[in-house]
Design a protein around this motif. Structure first.
Motif, short mmCIF file in Angstrom:
data_model
loop_
_atom_site.label_atom_id
_atom_site.label_comp_id
_atom_site.label_asym_id
_atom_site.label_seq_id
_atom_site.Cartn_x
_atom_site.Cartn_y
_atom_site.Cartn_z
N LEU A 56 -28.84 112.21 -21.81
CA LEU A 56 -27.78 113.05 -21.40
C LEU A 56 -27.89 114.48 -22.26
N ALA A 57 -28.21 114.45 -23.44
CA ALA A 57 -27.85 115.83 -24.22
C ALA A 57 -28.98 116.73 -23.92
N PHE A 58 -30.27 116.12 -23.77
CA PHE A 58 -31.52 116.76 -23.41
C PHE A 58 -31.29 117.54 -21.89
N TYR A 59 -30.80 116.80 -21.02
CA TYR A 59 -30.66 117.35 -19.54
C TYR A 59 -29.37 118.40 -19.68
N GLN A 60 -28.42 118.27 -20.40
CA GLN A 60 -27.36 119.36 -20.51
C GLN A 60 -27.92 120.78 -21.25
N GLU A 61 -28.88 120.45 -22.07
CA GLU A 61 -29.34 121.45 -22.85
C GLU A 61 -30.62 122.20 -22.08
N ASN A 62 -31.25 121.67 -21.28
CA ASN A 62 -32.35 122.17 -20.65
C ASN A 62 -31.82 122.58 -19.31
N TYR A 63 -31.12 122.03 -18.73
CA TYR A 63 -30.64 122.49 -17.35
C TYR A 63 -29.10 122.62 -17.27
N PRO A 64 -28.66 123.74 -17.86
CA PRO A 64 -27.07 124.16 -17.84
C PRO A 64 -26.59 124.36 -16.61
N ASP A 66 -24.60 126.95 -15.97
CA ASP A 66 -24.71 128.31 -16.13
C ASP A 66 -25.62 128.89 -17.01
N PRO A 67 -26.73 129.72 -16.40
CA PRO A 67 -26.96 129.57 -14.93
C PRO A 67 -27.75 128.47 -14.54
N ALA A 68 -27.45 127.78 -13.29
CA ALA A 68 -28.40 126.67 -12.76
C ALA A 68 -29.76 127.14 -12.33
N LEU A 69 -30.45 126.14 -12.45
CA LEU A 69 -31.98 126.59 -12.01
C LEU A 69 -31.91 126.50 -10.46
N PHE A 70 -32.55 127.93 -9.79
CA PHE A 70 -32.46 128.00 -8.24
C PHE A 70 -31.12 128.13 -7.84
N GLY A 71 -30.04 128.17 -8.75
CA GLY A 71 -28.51 128.51 -8.20
C GLY A 71 -27.98 127.19 -8.06
N PHE A 72 -28.53 126.05 -8.16
CA PHE A 72 -27.91 124.73 -7.85
C PHE A 72 -28.38 123.54 -8.92
N LEU A 73 -29.47 123.62 -9.19
CA LEU A 73 -29.88 122.46 -9.93
C LEU A 73 -29.70 122.62 -11.26
N ASP A 74 -28.45 121.74 -11.70
CA ASP A 74 -28.11 121.55 -13.12
C ASP A 74 -28.33 120.00 -13.50
N TRP A 75 -27.79 120.05 -14.63
CA TRP A 75 -27.95 118.59 -15.27
C TRP A 75 -27.10 117.52 -14.40
N ARG A 76 -25.81 118.06 -13.98
CA ARG A 76 -24.95 117.15 -13.14
C ARG A 76 -25.90 116.73 -11.72
N VAL A 77 -26.48 117.54 -11.22
CA VAL A 77 -27.15 117.33 -9.71
C VAL A 77 -28.45 116.29 -10.17
N ILE A 78 -29.00 116.69 -11.20
CA ILE A 78 -30.31 115.77 -11.72
C ILE A 78 -29.84 114.15 -11.88
N LEU A 79 -28.55 114.01 -12.66
CA LEU A 79 -28.05 112.82 -12.93
C LEU A 79 -27.67 111.98 -11.68
N VAL A 80 -26.60 112.91 -10.86
CA VAL A 80 -26.12 112.14 -9.59
C VAL A 80 -27.31 111.85 -8.72
N SER A 81 -28.30 112.41 -8.39
CA SER A 81 -29.37 112.38 -7.52
C SER A 81 -30.36 111.33 -7.97
N GLY A 82 -30.51 111.15 -9.28
CA GLY A 82 -31.51 110.22 -9.82
C GLY A 82 -32.87 110.83 -10.15
N LEU A 83 -32.97 112.08 -10.37
CA LEU A 83 -34.00 113.12 -10.44
C LEU A 83 -34.64 112.74 -11.94
#
Length: 465
Positions: A56-64, A66-83
């Motif tokens: 979890l810490a890895f995704y929080q650090e690399n996919y914050p 603010d700012p989210a990647l492409f405006g929407f892709l952050d660690w929450r989206v990655i974990l919820v969608s299973g990416l």
């Protein structure tokens, strides 16, 4: 008119009609198969780009956020969608199953029906007008079956005759090739799904000389428990690093032994990057390294093994350190720092001042005592993978290559008929039209020198079947 009074019978008939008339044609639609294949490709690329199975810490650090990647892709989206574990998500497996159902429907509705062609009687032409529908046909003033049969056989045709009619064909494998391609893709999908459900990934950091069992599993399918080995373990006999003359790491090695419950060695191998150890479906890759401990002597004391830990450096470098007390009451101590396994350690006092540099096998005086470095113990980082579906996938890819090669074989058919004191010859093929026309014209010309002109006059279309 009699009607069924059983409602279940009515429902079953309705389901059968719906499956045959609505669902089966939809699944067999080529557009659906292409769309699903594109979705699988995009999601597979996503699973390659986004790191899989990290913390979890890895995704929080690399996919914050603010700012989210492409405006929407952050660690929450990655974990919820299973990416973070694309290949084991329910929706990815559902897409694979749907694609497999589409391939199966297409295979049985379009490809398997072609096999009926092998069981039907040979389609001999008995009327001259039947030759008009062929892509290439000719009417010869002379010729007979006895002349054309050896010419066709010489070119690889299998010849059949009945009365005064002839049928010849070659390249039958070209008709089976598409079926093999479809079957191989289904096998690949089955292997991928089976591997996703039963495989696992693990990581272990093990010091030299220790024995471990695979426990640190960070990604596994729902049925992976049966694949985790319980009746054997791995012993790290040794770990070392080869350096270039400039001091840069050239390669790192781990000497591993697989042992049974009684400690007996079952197999042994020295692994390095791109050269793993495989045993009973489990593969151990050389992936990382570290420093586990340092062995020291203080004056005439026994050899002490002191663990070393990796210090946080914000990714700028890799440094391991430990604290060595120089007095029994621990009122004084020194810090030992190391950056590699070449044997050089930096000695710092309690004020953070560098007081000495010492190599393995040497000693230095600090705080009034003799500090000797006996050895530096490295630890190997292993990535462990089990994927029972890999043999099935390899089988599918092998059949896929065979099927593709078979599909490129031209299936050519030739008919001939003796009627009305004339000799009729015609044929068609499913590919390589020009080469087939040249071959058939050569056969006609061998029977009658003027056959080329006659064939050109009767040839209606080089495209129409």
């Amino acid at each position: 008119m009699a009607f069924s009074s059983n409602p279940m019978t009515t429902v079953n008939r309705w389901l059968q009609r719906y499956f045959k008339r609505e669902l089966l044609p939809l699944l067999a639609d080529l557009r659906l198969a292409i769309a699903l294949l594109l979705v699988i490709a995009v999601t597979s690329i996503t699973g390659t780009v986004i790191e899989q199975g990290e913390s979890l810490a890895f995704y929080q650090e690399n996919y914050p956020s603010d700012p989210a990647l492409f405006g929407f892709l952050d660690w929450r989206v990655i974990l919820v969608s299973g990416l973070d574990h694309v290949y084991r998500t329910w929706w990815y497996l559902a897409i694979l199953i749907l694609f497999g159902a589409s391939l199966t429907a297409c295979t049985f509705t379009r490809q398997i029906t072609a096999l009926r062609w092998f069981s039907r009687p040979w389609n001999f032409y008995s009327q001259p007008r039947q030759f008009n529908k062929l892509a290439l046909s000719g009417e010869l003033e002379q010729g007979n079956l006895e002349e054309i049969s050896p010419l066709l056989a010489k070119r690889g045709y299998k010849v059949f005759t009945r009365d005064r009619a002839l049928y010849a064909q070659k390249g039958v494998a070209g008709r089976i090739g598409p079926i093999v391609v479809h079957a191989s893709m289904l096998i690949i999908l089955a292997g991928a799904i089976y591997g996703s459900m039963t495989g696992f990934f693990a990581q272990e950091i093990v010091p030299s000389g220790q024995v471990f069992q695979i426990r640190n599993i960070f990604d596994a399918g729902p049925w992976a428990e049966a694949q985790v080995p319980k009746d054997w373990a791995v012993r790290v006999n040794d770990f070392w690093i080869d350096y270039t003359p400039e001091g840069v790491i050239d390669q790192f090695y781990s000497d591993l032994s697989v042992i049974d419950e009684d400690g007996e060695e079952l197999t042994q191998k020295t692994i390095h990057v791109n050269e793993p150890l495989r045993y009973k479906g489990v593969t151990l890759y050389q992936a990382d390294w570290g420093i586990a401990a340092v062995k020291v002597k203080l004056n005439n004391s026994p050899v002490l093994e002191i663990p070393m830990g990796q210090l946080p450096t914000e990714g700028k470098s890799r440094i391991w350190g430990t604290l060595v007390p120089t007095k029994p009451d621990m009122s004084e101590s020194v810090s030992l720092l190391a950056t590699d396994l070449q044997g050089t350690l930096l000695v710092y006092d309690t004020n953070g001042q560098l007081v000495a540099t010492v190599r393995k096998g040497m000693a230095t005086e600090v705080n009034g005592i003799q500090l000797a470095i006996v050895d530096i113990i490295g630890s190997t980082g292993l990535q462990i993978k089990a994927d029972p579906g890999i043999p099935v996938v390899y089988l599918g890819f092998g059949l896929l290559m065979v099927g593709v090669l078979m599909s490129y074989i031209s299936h050519s058919q030739v008919w001939a008929l003796e009627a009305d004191d004339k000799f009729f010859v015609g044929g068609r093929t499913n590919r390589a039209q020009v080469a087939f026309e040249r071959e058939l014209l050569q056969i006609m010309e061998a029977i009658e020198p003027t056959a080329t002109a006659a064939a050109d006059a009767t040839e209606t279309s080089a495209i129409a079947p």
